[in-house]
Scaffold this active site. Structure first.
Site, PDB file in Angstrom:
ATOM      1  CB  THR A 279      -0.856   0.085   1.279  1.00 32.79           C
ATOM      2  OG1 THR A 279       0.017   0.339   2.398  1.00 32.79           O
ATOM      3  CG2 THR A 279      -1.636  -1.191   1.495  1.00 32.79           C
ATOM      4  CG  ASP A 280       1.525   5.893  -0.930  1.00 34.37           C
ATOM      5  OD1 ASP A 280       2.492   5.900  -0.130  1.00 34.37           O
ATOM      6  OD2 ASP A 280       1.394   6.762  -1.810  1.00 34.37           O
ATOM      7  CE1 TYR A 281       5.315   6.997   5.919  1.00 30.80           C
ATOM      8  CE2 TYR A 281       3.272   7.477   7.050  1.00 30.80           C
ATOM      9  CZ  TYR A 281       4.647   7.388   7.055  1.00 30.80           C
ATOM     10  OH  TYR A 281       5.352   7.703   8.180  1.00 30.80           O
TER      11      TYR A 281
END
Ligand code: NOJ
Length: 735
Positions: A279-281
Site C-alpha cells: 500500500t501507500d503510506y
C-alpha cells in the site's frame, strides 16, 4: 537464532507463484514453519525514524523485528544501519527471516539526477535506464533492496505537485520510460549486488486528482483509464517490476487500496502480475476517511480481500488481521498467498542465502558518488534541458560578452536536486555560479552575479544591485524558478506562475533593453506568458540534479546543443488546465469565425508550448513525408518515412515524432496520439531518412464494446518536430 534456511542461489526473477518452481518449494518450506503472527509480520512494513542527522530505531520496531512481526522497513539505509537491523532479524528472531529494506530512490540515491519529468524530456530511453541503473547501484551499495519507483502516473495536471516524479502526459512515451526505469532498477536478475526491486506506483490513476489537489478524488471512465492512464503500469509490469504500490485516491468511488477489481482483475488476472502489492503510506487506514471502511479493522479486511500483500506504516494488518481471520472475515489462504509472494521475492533477491548481500561498507564507499555517476548525471541533465525560445540566436553566449548572472537560483545548490532527493545532499551539488566560476577561470572571462530577490516573498531590495550589474552587461542570464519543495507530494499549487517577485525582476531586467535569457528551474510546467513574449531566450532546465549547474552552463555556452522536447504541455494560463495534446475534437471544434464553438472568451485554446516542443541551436527541415501505400490489411506493416536535414551550422539532435489520428471510431478518438519517435544526430548539412513502422496493434484502443482492437477505416499518419507542426498522409486499414 541463526537463519534456518538452506542456501538458495538466485538465477531468475521470473516465474509465477502459481508455477511449481524451486522458489515455490523453498517458499512453502518456510511458510510451513510460520505462526500466523509471523505471517502477518511479513505483510508489515514500517518506516524507521530517520532524522536529518541519522537513524534511530524506535523500540517498538526493534521489538517487532525480534518477534518476527515486521518483515520490511523503509527509510533505512546505509550499510551500518541496515546491518544493525538485519542482525536483529537474522540473529534474534525465531525464524531468522531476512528483512527487506526500501526507500524512495526516485531520481538518484546520493548522486541526484534531474527530476524524472525533466529526464523524460530527453526522450532518451538508454540514458533514462542508465540513470535508474546508477540509482540502483548506489542504493544497493548503501544496503537497500527496494526502491519505491518508478512513479508512472500519467498526468495532465500541472497544478499537481507530483508531476515532477513522472514522465509527463503521454501514455506511449510514458510506457517506454516506465519500462526503461524498471529495467534500470532491476536489470534481468538479482544475481549481482547492484540491482534492486522496482515498485511501479501509484496504482492507479493517482495522476488525475480533481483540481490538481494531491490525494483528491479520481473519477474517469474505464475507457480513459485503460487507454490513457493504465499503459505505463502495464509496461512496468511487463518489464518485470516485482512490486506495485497502491495509490491514495479512490477511483470511480473505490479507494485503490481496497479495490479488488484493480488488484485482482486488472493487475493479477488480466496482466499476470506475480509480484507483491504494497500500500501507500497508511492508505489502508485512510479508507476510513474516504468513507469506505467503518474503522481500521474493517479497512484491513477490505485491503486484504482486495489483494493487498503488504501494509505500509498503517499497522492495521499487525493489529487486526488475526482477529479478522478468526472471525472468518479474511481467509488464512489469502494471507498465505500474500506471504508467499513476499517470501518469494526475498528468495529471488538472494536474501535467504546472504541476508547481508547488499551490505558491504567497501562497496558503499566506492560506489556512492562515484565520478562516473556524476559524469552520467551531468550528461542526462544536459539532455533534459529544453530550449523554449532563442530570439536573435542570443544563445549560445558568444565569446567576449559581458555577462550579468541574476536571480535567486544563481548561487543556489540546495534547490537544484529537487524533491524526493533520497540521500542527496544539496550543498554537494554544483550551482550555476560554481560552473560559471570554473569556466571563467579556465577561459579567462569575468561576470557579475546578484540574487535580485528570493524565490518567494515580496522583498525587492535586491533589485537595485541586479539592475546595476545588468546595465553594464551585454547579456543578462536570469535564473529563476520554484523552490525544491514546491513540487512533490502534497505540493499542489493553484497558481503555477513564477512565485514571489521573480517575474517583476525579469520585467525590470527586460526594461534595460539588454538581451535577457531566462533559465527556469522548476518541477512542473509553469505559466509564463509575459516571459515567453518578452524574454530574448527561455531555457527550461527543470530541477537538474547534483551536476545541474555544469549542465546548464554547458548548454548556455554551446558545449552541448539542446535537444530535449517537452513531455508535458505548458499552458498559457492555469484556467486552461487540464490541457494536453491528445484531446478530442468535440462536436464544435474551435472556429475563429464562429462564436458557438469550443473556446475561451479571454484566452486562446492553444498552449504556450505544446507537447513535444523544443528548439536547438541548429535548424532542421522536414521533407515531405511518404507512406509506402494507402491501404493496409491488419497484418501489414505501415511504413512512413521522412527526410530530415540539418540546415544550420552546428551539429544537433532532433527528436522526430510520429502521431496518428483515427478519423472515425466506434467511440470518439483523440486528434493525435504519439506512436513513435526517433532521436537522430545530424552534422551541419547532413540529411537522414527516418523510417517509422506501425502495425494495426499500434492503432488499437478500447472500442465501444471495451475490446482492445483496431477498427478498419481511415487514419492520418503525421510526422513532425512536435505535436503541433505536423504534416500528414491518409491511410486506410482494411479488413
Ligand atoms: C507516500 C508517497 O505517496 C509514496 O510515493 C512514497 O513511496 C511513500 N510515501 C513512502 O515514502
Amino acid at each position: 537464532m541463526a537463519c534456518l534456511f538452506f542456501a538458495v542461489s538466485c538465477k531468475s526473477q521470473k516465474g509465477t507463484t502459481g508455477t511449481p518452481d524451486r522458489y515455490n518449494t523453498q517458499v512453502d518450506s518456510v511458510l510451513a514453519l510460520m505462526t500466523l503472527e509471523e505471517k502477518i509480520g511479513q505483510m508489515t512494513l514500517y518506516t524507521t525514524d530517520w532524522e536529518s542527522t541519522g537513524p534511530t530505531i524506535r523500540k517498538g520496531y526493534q521489538e517487532d523485528i525480534r518477534k518476527g512481526t515486521c518483515g520490511a522497513l523503509f527509510n533505512s539505509h546505509t550499510v551500518a544501519f541496515t546491518r544493525q537491523l538485519q542482525d536483529i532479524a537474522v540473529k534474534e528472531s525465531r525464524l531468522g527471516i531476512p528483512l527487506l529494506f526500501g526507500y524512495d530512490v526516485i531520481h538518484g540515491y546520493k548522486t541526484i539526477f534531474p527530476v524524472p519529468l525533466g529526464e523524460s524530456c530527453s526522450w532518451d530511453l538508454a540514458a533514462i535506464e542508465q540513470s535508474a541503473s546508477i540509482a540502483a547501484a548506489e542504493a544497493a551499495a548503501a544496503g537497500l533492496h527496494w526502491t519505491f519507483a518508478p512513479m508512472v502516473d500519467i498526468s495532465r495536471e500541472p497544478r499537481w505537485g507530483r508531476v515532477m516524479e513522472g514522465a509527463g502526459e503521454d501514455p506511449f512515451l510514458g510506457s517506454l520510460i516506465a519500462r526503461a526505469r524498471v529495467h534500470g532498477f532491476q536489470g534481468d536478475h538479482f544475481n549481482g549486488t547492484d540491482k534492486i526491486l522496482a515498485c511501479v506506483k501509484h496504482f492507479a490513476g493517482y495522476g488525475a486528482p480533481i483540481a490538481g489537489r494531491d490525494y483528491n478524488t479520481v473519477d474517469m471512465s474505464e475507457r480513459t483509464f485503460r487507454d490513457i492512464y493504465f499503459p505505463p503500469y502495464k509496461a512496468g509490469i511487463e518489464a518485470g517490476a516485482r512490486t506495485i504500490m497502491t495509490s491514495f485516491n479512490d477511483l470511480d468511488g473505490i479507494p485503490s487500496t481496497g479495490n479488488k477489481w484493480l488488484l485482482e482483475e486488472v493487475l493479477r488476472k488480466e496482466n499476470n502480475f506475480t509480484g507483491f502489492v504494497v500500500t501507500d503510506y497508511t492508505s489502508i487506514n485512510e479508507m476510513v476517511n474516504h468513507g469506505y471502511a467503518a474503522d481500521d479493522k474493517h479497512a484491513g479486511e477490505l485491503a486484504a480481500n482486495a489483494g493487498v500483500d503488504m501494509d505500509m506504516q498503517g499497522a492495521v494488518f499487525q493489529r487486526y488481521l488475526k482477529e479478522s481471520i478468526a472471525a472468518g472475515l479474511v481467509s488464512e489462504k489469502q494471507v498465505d498467498e500474500a506471504v508467499r509472494r513476499i517470501l518469494r521475492i526475498k528468495f529471488e533477491l538472494g536474501l535467504f542465502k546472504d541476508p547481508y548481500k547488499f551490505s558491504d561498507a567497501q562497496r558503499e564507499k566506492a560506489v556512492v558518488f562515484a565520478p562516473a555517476h556524476l559524469q552520467a548525471a551531468r550528461e542526462i541533465a544536459r539532455k533534459s534541458i529544453v530550449l523554449l525560445k532563442n530570439e536573435d540566436k542570443v544563445l549560445p553566449i558568444a565569446n567576449g560578452k559581458k555577462i550579468a548572472l541574476v536571480g535567486p537560483l544563481v548561487a543556489d545548490r540546495n534547490n537544484l536536486i529537487g524533491e524526493w532527493r533520497a540521500s542527496g545532499e544539496g550543498e554537494k551539488s554544483v550551482s550555476i555560479l560554481d560552473a560559471f566560476q570554473e569556466r571563467a577561470a579556465r577561459d579567462g572571462f569575468t561576470f557579475t552575479h546578484a540574487k535580485g530577490c528570493e524565490l518567494t516573498g515580496d522583498v525587492t531590495t535586491g533589485f537595485e544591485e541586479a539592475l546595476r550589474n545588468a546595465q553594464t552587461a551585454d547579456i543578462i542570464i536570469a535564473v529563476v524558478g520554484e523552490k525544491w519543495n514546491m513540487s512533490g507530494e502534497a505540493k499542489a499549487r493553484a497558481d503555477i506562475s513564477l512565485p514571489g517577485m521573480q517575474e517583476q525582476l525579469i520585467k525590470e531586467l527586460v526594461a534595460t533593453g539588454k538581451p535577457v535569457v531566462v533559465v527556469l528551474m522548476n518541477g512542473r510546467p509553469l505559466t509564463i506568458p509575459w516571459i515567453a513574449e518578452h524574454a530574448t531566450a527561455v531555457v527550461e532546465a527543470w530541477l537538474p540534479g547534483t551536476m545541474g549547474g555544469l549542465a546548464v552552463a554547458d548548454v548556455l555556452f554551446g558545449d552541448y546543443n539542446p535537444s530535449a522536447k517537452l513531455t508535458m504541455t505548458f499552458p498559457r494560463h492555469v484556467g486552461q488546465v487540464p490541457i494536453f495534446y491528445n484531446e478530442k475534437n468535440t462536436g464544435r471544434p474551435f472556429d475563429p469565425n464562429n462564436g458557438y464553438t469550443s473556446r475561451y472568451l479571454d484566452m486562446p485554446n492553444t498552449p504556450q508550448y505544446p507537447f513535444g516542443y523544443g528548439l536547438s541551436y541548429t535548424t532542421f527541415t522536414y521533407d515531405s513525408m511518404m507512406v509506402a501505400r494507402k491501404d493496409y490489411s491488419f497484418s501489414d506493416t505501415i511504413i512512413a518515412t521522412v527526410n530530415i536535414k540539418n540546415t544550420g551550422s552546428v551539429a544537433g539532435e532532433e527528436i522526430v515524432q510520429l502521431y496518428v489520428r483515427d478519423l472515425v471510431g466506434s467511440v470518439t478518438r483523440p486528434l493525435k496520439e504519439l506512436k513513435g519517435f526517433e532521436k537522430i544526430k545530424l552534422a551541419p548539412g547532413e540529411s537522414k531518412k527516418v523510417t517509422f513502422k506501425l502495425t494495426s496493434k499500434d492503432l488499437a484502443f478500447y472500442t465501444a464494446d471495451m475490446t482492445f482492437k483496431a477498427e478498419p477505416g481511415a487514419f492520418w499518419v503525421m510526422v513532425g518536430p512536435d505535436s503541433e507542426r505536423l504534416q500528414k498522409k491518409e491511410i486506410r486499414l482494411v479488413q
